[in-house]
Design an enzyme around this catalytic site. Structure first.
Site, PDB file in Angstrom:
ATOM      1  N   LYS A   1       4.057  50.998 -33.444  1.00  0.00           N
ATOM      2  CA  LYS A   1       4.492  51.535 -32.160  1.00  0.00           C
ATOM      3  C   LYS A   1       4.915  52.961 -32.445  1.00  0.00           C
ATOM      4  O   LYS A   1       5.268  53.289 -33.573  1.00  0.00           O
ATOM      5  CB  LYS A   1       5.698  50.763 -31.631  1.00  0.00           C
ATOM      6  CG  LYS A   1       5.392  49.368 -31.167  1.00  0.00           C
ATOM      7  CD  LYS A   1       6.603  48.836 -30.461  1.00  0.00           C
ATOM      8  CE  LYS A   1       6.423  47.392 -30.062  1.00  0.00           C
ATOM      9  NZ  LYS A   1       7.656  46.855 -29.483  1.00  0.00           N
TER      10      LYS A   1
ATOM     11  N   HIS B   1      14.847  56.434 -31.939  1.00  0.00           N
ATOM     12  CA  HIS B   1      14.626  56.463 -33.387  1.00  0.00           C
ATOM     13  C   HIS B   1      14.912  57.849 -33.944  1.00  0.00           C
ATOM     14  O   HIS B   1      15.398  57.982 -35.067  1.00  0.00           O
ATOM     15  CB  HIS B   1      13.195  56.025 -33.720  1.00  0.00           C
ATOM     16  CG  HIS B   1      12.934  54.589 -33.379  1.00  0.00           C
ATOM     17  ND1 HIS B   1      11.883  54.195 -32.582  1.00  0.00           N
ATOM     18  CD2 HIS B   1      13.604  53.462 -33.702  1.00  0.00           C
ATOM     19  CE1 HIS B   1      11.928  52.884 -32.442  1.00  0.00           C
ATOM     20  NE2 HIS B   1      12.951  52.412 -33.110  1.00  0.00           N
TER      21      HIS B   1
ATOM     22  N   HIS C   1      10.297  56.775 -30.979  1.00  0.00           N
ATOM     23  CA  HIS C   1      10.809  57.340 -29.723  1.00  0.00           C
ATOM     24  C   HIS C   1      12.166  58.024 -29.908  1.00  0.00           C
ATOM     25  O   HIS C   1      12.696  58.068 -31.022  1.00  0.00           O
ATOM     26  CB  HIS C   1      10.841  56.293 -28.617  1.00  0.00           C
ATOM     27  CG  HIS C   1      11.686  55.107 -28.950  1.00  0.00           C
ATOM     28  ND1 HIS C   1      13.036  55.191 -29.118  1.00  0.00           N
ATOM     29  CD2 HIS C   1      11.360  53.801 -29.156  1.00  0.00           C
ATOM     30  CE1 HIS C   1      13.517  54.001 -29.410  1.00  0.00           C
ATOM     31  NE2 HIS C   1      12.527  53.138 -29.447  1.00  0.00           N
TER      32      HIS C   1
END
Ligand code: ARG
Length: 552
Positions: free
Chosen positions: A93, A99, A96
């Site tokens: 993934k 993170h 974002h």
């Protein structure tokens, strides 16, 4: 307080507290060179020469990076080994904003602990296990191509990822038209496709049973994604000692369930799941699910196993987890369960949580991937810099723009309490004059331009008696206290505000304390002051995770 008598080097003051009266004697010495008082106010005059001499001494001895770090204040902090777990994105993934916050905050905490003398283990705990791999694996089985995965791994994984997200019904931003096409195509095909859902479950089961085909595919996905993350971390100046992940604790999680059982902590709920009762009265009002009804473990079960394993492996004295505040309950439950299992060391575990970033946008759109944010920070900074003539002297303006852009992101993020949400604002964060990372870098670069001589040139501290000098010296004196505050509550704002104030003081010093055109001895003394301020600024910036630039 009322002054009573001034006699030789002492001042007698009377103090009234309630009905009690005290007379006390304040003595001058070579640090406090004069004491005076009027009604209600006592003035202590610090020996400015001594202050300048003591404070600026280390900067002539090549001990610039040790400044402020030997303070007795730090004696009450946890020493030994600190494990900091941060960043911890999910495989396959995209990275974002949450993170990003975890990455820079964790890096700051690790840097701080390291400067204070702890042994620090920097750990990345990847979200590399769970049902999403079933979806990804199944998606790959249907739409993936091993050749494409070899040739252009990231792009291809991303295409498949879009498919995977479709199945897990999570909104996923789609930026690239090729991905959009795949998305649309698959969307039509896959709606209500029960076979596909079953394929996902099958793939995950194969993975849990360590079947080689599934494991090797999973390994490839993981490697590809980690490679991409490493690239982002490099840009951010962040590194890890250990890349761990949920997958590492798959088997141990089952052992944890056994241990909970044998300690009588595991209950079976009405739904058939395994739970630990955390309610004070053991009336099942607050339970934590650790086992699904099909016997598989969960995120928290893997976290319990991981914590125990880390304690055995690294025997840390404290462990710090950095995630957004939505996981507060998760970590509070984790620590409670560890304690209930008899692991008293869980008292040395802390969760540092942070708020949301709102409105992170680039010129191209609303939701963005981290790389786009880094690229845009660099591009905007490069554009701002192109207006200044010194940019033309730079060997690598992109690199400087990258470093300054990242400092802007970091300072915007670190200025307030971490718990608060904040609004992402490009214009504000990139201002050269405001309280920004750009201002810190600009001040640092300007100090470097002064040709500060770092050699042990003798200087005369009595030439630093101006108020502007004293203000800087007094401020530098507080550096250890500020680090101490940050180490206690693990908030970077204390250090950020300290450095911003320092930069404002330095700006006044540039105005009030010219070096050029001053008599040699005065120039020398001022250079020493600037050199000290520059070192403390650079040290503080590095702790925050910012690489100071010498030119911009
Ligand atoms: N991978 C998780 C996420 O992205 C964060 C992991 C935090 N660390 C932990 N030990 N649970 O939400």
């Amino acid at each position: 307080a009322v002054p009573v008598l001034k006699k030789q080097l002492s001042l007698f003051v009377s103090l009234t507290v309630g009905n009690s009266h005290f007379i006390f004697q304040l003595k001058q010495d070579n640090v406090v060179e004069d004491i005076s008082a009027t009604r209600g106010i006592i003035n202590f005059k610090v020996n400015r020469k001594l202050l300048a001499q003591k404070l600026l001494e280390p900067f002539g001895n090549g001990e610039d990076d040790k400044f402020g770090l030997n303070s007795e204040l730090f004696n009450t902090l946890t020493t030994g080994t600190t494990l900091v777990e941060y960043s911890s994105p999910n495989i396959a993934k995209k990275f974002h904003a949450g993170h990003l916050r975890s990455t820079i905050i964790g890096n700051f905490i690790a840097n701080l602990k390291q400067s204070l003398g702890n042994d620090v283990i920097r750990m990345n705990y990847l979200g590399d296990w769970g049902m999403q791999f079933g979806l990804l694996g199944a998606g790959f089985g249907q739409f993936g191509s091993p050749e494409k995965l070899k040739q252009n791994p990231l792009q291809h994984l991303f295409e498949v990822n879009v498919v995977f997200v479709l199945y897990s019904n999570v909104f996923f931003p789609v930026f690239f038209s090729f991905a959009l096409q795949v998305y649309v195509r698959v969307n039509k095909e896959a709606e209500n496709n029960e076979d596909m859902k079953q394929a996902a479950r099958d793939f995950f089961r194969q993975l849990e049973q360590h079947e080689s085909h599934a494991v090797s595919l999973w390994q490839q996905f993981r490697d590809i994604t980690v490679k991409e993350y490493r690239h982002i971390y490099e840009r951010l100046g962040v590194h890890f000692d250990v890349y761990s992940g949920e997958s590492f604790h798959q088997d141990q999680a089952q052992e944890v369930v056994q241990q909970l059982q044998s300690r009588g902590l595991l209950k079976t709920s009405e739904k058939g799941t395994g739970v630990v009762d955390l309610s004070p009265n053991r009336d099942v009002t607050n339970v934590c699910t650790v086992l699904r009804s099909d016997g598989t473990t969960l995120y928290i079960t893997r976290d319990i196993a991981a914590a125990i394993n880390r304690k055995e492996k690294y025997s840390f004295d404290e462990m710090i987890y950095v995630t957004d505040k939505s996981q507060e309950n998760h970590f509070s439950q984790l620590f409670q369960i560890l304690l209930a299992m008899g692991h008293s060391w869980a008292d040395g575990c802390r969760h540092v949580s942070f708020g949301l970033v709102q409105g992170m946008k680039t010129r191209t759109g609303e939701v963005v991937f981290l790389e786009d944010v880094l690229d845009e920070a660099r591009a905007r900074m490069l554009n701002n810099m192109s207006k200044s003539k010194t940019t033309k002297e730079l060997e690598n303006p992109e690199d400087t723009a990258e470093k300054v852009g990242i400092s802007a992101l970091i300072i915007q993020d670190f200025k307030g309490p971490l718990q608060s949400d904040y609004k992402f604002d490009w214009d504000q964060m990139l201002q050269a004059q405001g309280d920004t990372g750009v201002f810190l870098q600009y001040t640092h670069a300007r100090l470097c331009r002064q040709d500060i001589c770092v050699e042990a040139v003798a200087f005369d501290p009595s030439l630093l008696s101006e108020q502007t000098c004293t203000a800087i010296l007094q401020h530098l004196l507080r550096y250890d206290e500020v680090l101490y505050q940050s180490a206690q509550d693990l908030q970077p704002k204390h250090l950020v505000n300290f450095l911003l104030k320092l930069c404002h003081l330095i700006a006044s010093a540039h105005r009030d304390l010219p070096v050029k055109g001053s008599p040699e001895a005065v120039a020398q003394a001022r250079l020493r002051l600037f050199s000290g301020a520059c070192s403390v600024l650079a040290n503080g910036m590095r702790i925050l995770g910012i690489t100071p630039v010498n030119k911009m």
